[in-house]
Write a protein that holds these residues in place. Structure first.
Motif, PDB file in Angstrom:
ATOM      1  N   ARG A  64       7.528   5.314   1.652  1.00 28.50           N
ATOM      2  CA  ARG A  64       6.284   5.117   2.571  1.00 28.50           C
ATOM      3  C   ARG A  64       5.396   4.048   2.314  1.00 28.50           C
ATOM      4  O   ARG A  64       4.496   3.919   2.888  1.00 28.50           O
ATOM      5  CB  ARG A  64       5.446   6.591   2.232  1.00 28.50           C
ATOM      6  CG  ARG A  64       6.045   7.701   2.519  1.00 28.50           C
ATOM      7  CD  ARG A  64       5.156   8.957   2.716  1.00 28.50           C
ATOM      8  NE  ARG A  64       6.087  10.067   2.880  1.00 28.50           N
ATOM      9  CZ  ARG A  64       5.336  11.395   3.172  1.00 28.50           C
ATOM     10  NH1 ARG A  64       3.992  11.447   2.829  1.00 28.50           N
ATOM     11  NH2 ARG A  64       5.965  12.442   3.514  1.00 28.50           N
ATOM     12  N   ALA A  65       5.857   3.120   1.481  1.00 26.89           N
ATOM     13  CA  ALA A  65       4.969   1.992   0.908  1.00 26.89           C
ATOM     14  C   ALA A  65       4.864   0.964   2.082  1.00 26.89           C
ATOM     15  O   ALA A  65       6.016   0.725   2.720  1.00 26.89           O
ATOM     16  CB  ALA A  65       5.496   1.337  -0.027  1.00 26.89           C
ATOM     17  N   VAL A  66       3.766   0.581   2.449  1.00 31.40           N
ATOM     18  CA  VAL A  66       3.485  -0.519   3.517  1.00 31.40           C
ATOM     19  C   VAL A  66       3.455  -2.034   2.774  1.00 31.40           C
ATOM     20  O   VAL A  66       2.408  -2.001   2.103  1.00 31.40           O
ATOM     21  CB  VAL A  66       2.217  -0.283   4.441  1.00 31.40           C
ATOM     22  CG1 VAL A  66       2.301  -1.195   5.364  1.00 31.40           C
ATOM     23  CG2 VAL A  66       2.726   0.953   5.209  1.00 31.40           C
ATOM     24  N   SER A 113      -2.459  -9.278  14.294  1.00 29.71           N
ATOM     25  CA  SER A 113      -3.102  -8.411  13.996  1.00 29.71           C
ATOM     26  C   SER A 113      -1.946  -7.607  12.974  1.00 29.71           C
ATOM     27  O   SER A 113      -1.002  -7.444  12.990  1.00 29.71           O
ATOM     28  CB  SER A 113      -3.433  -7.232  15.031  1.00 29.71           C
ATOM     29  OG  SER A 113      -4.672  -7.871  15.882  1.00 29.71           O
ATOM     30  N   GLY A 114      -2.633  -7.360  11.619  1.00 34.26           N
ATOM     31  CA  GLY A 114      -2.166  -6.596  10.446  1.00 34.26           C
ATOM     32  C   GLY A 114      -1.243  -7.390   9.828  1.00 34.26           C
ATOM     33  O   GLY A 114      -0.354  -6.934   8.966  1.00 34.26           O
ATOM     34  N   CYS A 115      -1.280  -8.684   9.879  1.00 32.82           N
ATOM     35  CA  CYS A 115      -0.289  -9.509   9.041  1.00 32.82           C
ATOM     36  C   CYS A 115      -1.043 -10.074   7.339  1.00 32.82           C
ATOM     37  O   CYS A 115      -0.423 -10.459   6.980  1.00 32.82           O
ATOM     38  CB  CYS A 115      -0.240 -10.926   9.761  1.00 32.82           C
ATOM     39  SG  CYS A 115      -1.756 -12.097   9.636  1.00 32.82           S
ATOM     40  N   GLY A 116      -2.170  -9.212   7.315  1.00 34.08           N
ATOM     41  CA  GLY A 116      -2.558  -9.492   6.000  1.00 34.08           C
ATOM     42  C   GLY A 116      -3.499 -10.430   5.690  1.00 34.08           C
ATOM     43  O   GLY A 116      -3.818 -10.647   4.489  1.00 34.08           O
ATOM     44  N   PHE A 168       0.742  -1.114   0.084  1.00 38.40           N
ATOM     45  CA  PHE A 168      -0.015  -0.101  -0.047  1.00 38.40           C
ATOM     46  C   PHE A 168       0.993   1.055   0.125  1.00 38.40           C
ATOM     47  O   PHE A 168       1.812   1.393   0.943  1.00 38.40           O
ATOM     48  CB  PHE A 168      -0.845  -0.066   1.269  1.00 38.40           C
ATOM     49  CG  PHE A 168      -1.942  -1.073   1.065  1.00 38.40           C
ATOM     50  CD1 PHE A 168      -3.235  -1.042   0.707  1.00 38.40           C
ATOM     51  CD2 PHE A 168      -1.763  -2.265   1.973  1.00 38.40           C
ATOM     52  CE1 PHE A 168      -4.060  -1.993   0.635  1.00 38.40           C
ATOM     53  CE2 PHE A 168      -2.592  -3.361   2.097  1.00 38.40           C
ATOM     54  CZ  PHE A 168      -3.673  -3.090   1.182  1.00 38.40           C
ATOM     55  N   GLY A 169       0.493   2.120  -1.022  1.00 43.98           N
ATOM     56  CA  GLY A 169       1.479   3.205  -1.116  1.00 43.98           C
ATOM     57  C   GLY A 169       2.556   3.069  -2.059  1.00 43.98           C
ATOM     58  O   GLY A 169       2.892   1.977  -2.687  1.00 43.98           O
ATOM     59  N   ARG A 174       3.582  -8.835   9.704  1.00 39.87           N
ATOM     60  CA  ARG A 174       3.757  -8.058   8.446  1.00 39.87           C
ATOM     61  C   ARG A 174       5.381  -7.942   8.075  1.00 39.87           C
ATOM     62  O   ARG A 174       6.299  -7.472   9.017  1.00 39.87           O
ATOM     63  CB  ARG A 174       3.334  -6.475   8.768  1.00 39.87           C
ATOM     64  CG  ARG A 174       3.278  -5.623   7.270  1.00 39.87           C
ATOM     65  CD  ARG A 174       2.975  -4.210   7.813  1.00 39.87           C
ATOM     66  NE  ARG A 174       1.492  -4.270   8.110  1.00 39.87           N
ATOM     67  CZ  ARG A 174       0.873  -3.328   8.959  1.00 39.87           C
ATOM     68  NH1 ARG A 174       1.605  -2.177   9.100  1.00 39.87           N
ATOM     69  NH2 ARG A 174      -0.249  -3.104   9.289  1.00 39.87           N
ATOM     70  N   PRO A 175       5.621  -8.348   6.638  1.00 39.50           N
ATOM     71  CA  PRO A 175       4.717  -8.679   5.700  1.00 39.50           C
ATOM     72  C   PRO A 175       4.137 -10.016   6.124  1.00 39.50           C
ATOM     73  O   PRO A 175       5.071 -10.820   5.977  1.00 39.50           O
ATOM     74  CB  PRO A 175       5.421  -8.407   4.532  1.00 39.50           C
ATOM     75  CG  PRO A 175       6.909  -8.439   4.698  1.00 39.50           C
ATOM     76  CD  PRO A 175       7.227  -7.928   6.254  1.00 39.50           C
ATOM     77  N   GLY A 176       3.110 -10.258   5.591  1.00 41.30           N
ATOM     78  CA  GLY A 176       2.521 -11.886   5.749  1.00 41.30           C
ATOM     79  C   GLY A 176       3.018 -12.579   4.781  1.00 41.30           C
ATOM     80  O   GLY A 176       2.970 -12.338   3.617  1.00 41.30           O
TER      81      GLY A 176
END
Length: 266
Positions: free
Chosen positions: A32-34, A56-59, A27-28, A228-230
């Motif tokens: 700054r890309a995540v 949480s947040g692992c994709g 994303f991005g 992250r990243p998953g």
């Protein structure tokens, strides 16, 4: 958005509603890309119940969104060989002005299915989710568990192909923590109901949950994503486990999940 990949077992593409090949999602752009997902290889067989777990947040949800067509991967490819995948979210997301039957009929109406066929299908699905006779109720007249049953029935209606374009293709249901907002007793009941419906319909399910116990109880296979990243780091065959074997599997998956979280925090 297709890719040719080697299956984990000798399974042809026609038997896999969805396959991920080296899938990445960022994303991005630039610094700054995540990066949410990286080099994900995964497949779901016809009628298979696969549970995704991870921090949480692992994709996990991002994976479902990619399959549903709500977003596109930035690397790799996804091969989808199913009738329209349908999604059940944490919230039922029913149309408040429609009855339960009307909500179930909605995807059929959007597909141009005749009214008589829609009504018959909605009635069948209401019976399947044990809400027969409640088709005229609106969402505010139903409990949280009942609303999730309607959402499940609507999703099942959405996976039904009435145009002929998906003839012969397996169905696929995507579920994103559908029971997490419910109380423990209702959640337990709906878990049992989901298993009954899955066995009755033969629909493949890709199910996201934070609850390892839920994943082991429901799934035939549990897939653990890294923080992250998953990435897919481990998989367990949990089909048919009961008693001490089920408890041991829950403990093992929880231990692996804690290790993933700890290594990321370090």
């Amino acid at each position: 958005m297709t890719a040719t990949i080697e299956a984990r077992q000798a399974v042809t593409a026609a038997t896999q509603p969805v396959r991920f090949h080296q899938v990445g999602k960022a994303f991005g752009q630039g610094r700054r890309a995540v990066v949410a997902l990286d080099q994900v290889d995964l497949e779901v067989a016809v009628g298979e119940f696969v549970c995704l777990v991870g921090a949480s947040g692992c994709g996990k949800t991002t994976l479902l969104n990619l399959v549903a067509g709500l977003d596109q991967p930035t690397a790799g490819g996804i091969e989808i060989n199913s009738s329209r995948p349908a999604v059940v979210f944490q919230e039922a997301a029913l149309m408040p002005w429609l009855t339960a039957a009307g909500n179930i009929e909605l995807p059929l109406r959007m597909a141009g299915v005749p009214k008589s066929v829609r009504r018959t299908k909605a009635a069948e699905l209401l019976e399947l989710v044990r809400l027969g006779g409640l088709g005229d109720k609106r969402p505010h007249e139903l409990s949280g568990g009942m609303r999730q049953r309607v959402a499940l029935a609507r999703a099942l209606a959405s996976t039904t192909d009435h145009t002929g374009s998906g003839a012969g293709k397996p169905s696929l249901l995507l579920m994103d923590e559908p029971f997490s907002a419910l109380d423990a007793i209702t959640r337990d009941v709906l878990q049992g109901e989901l298993l009954r419906i899955w066995q009755a319909t033969g629909t493949a399910i890709l199910f996201v949950t934070h609850d390892v116990r839920e994943a082991v109880r429901l799934g035939q296979r549990v897939v653990l994503l890294s923080s992250r990243p998953g990435r897919v780091v481990r998989q367990w065959d949990v089909n048919g486990l009961t008693g001490p074997a089920e408890i041991a599997a829950v403990d093992e998956v929880n231990a692996a999940l804690r290790q993933v979280i700890s290594s990321h925090a370090a």
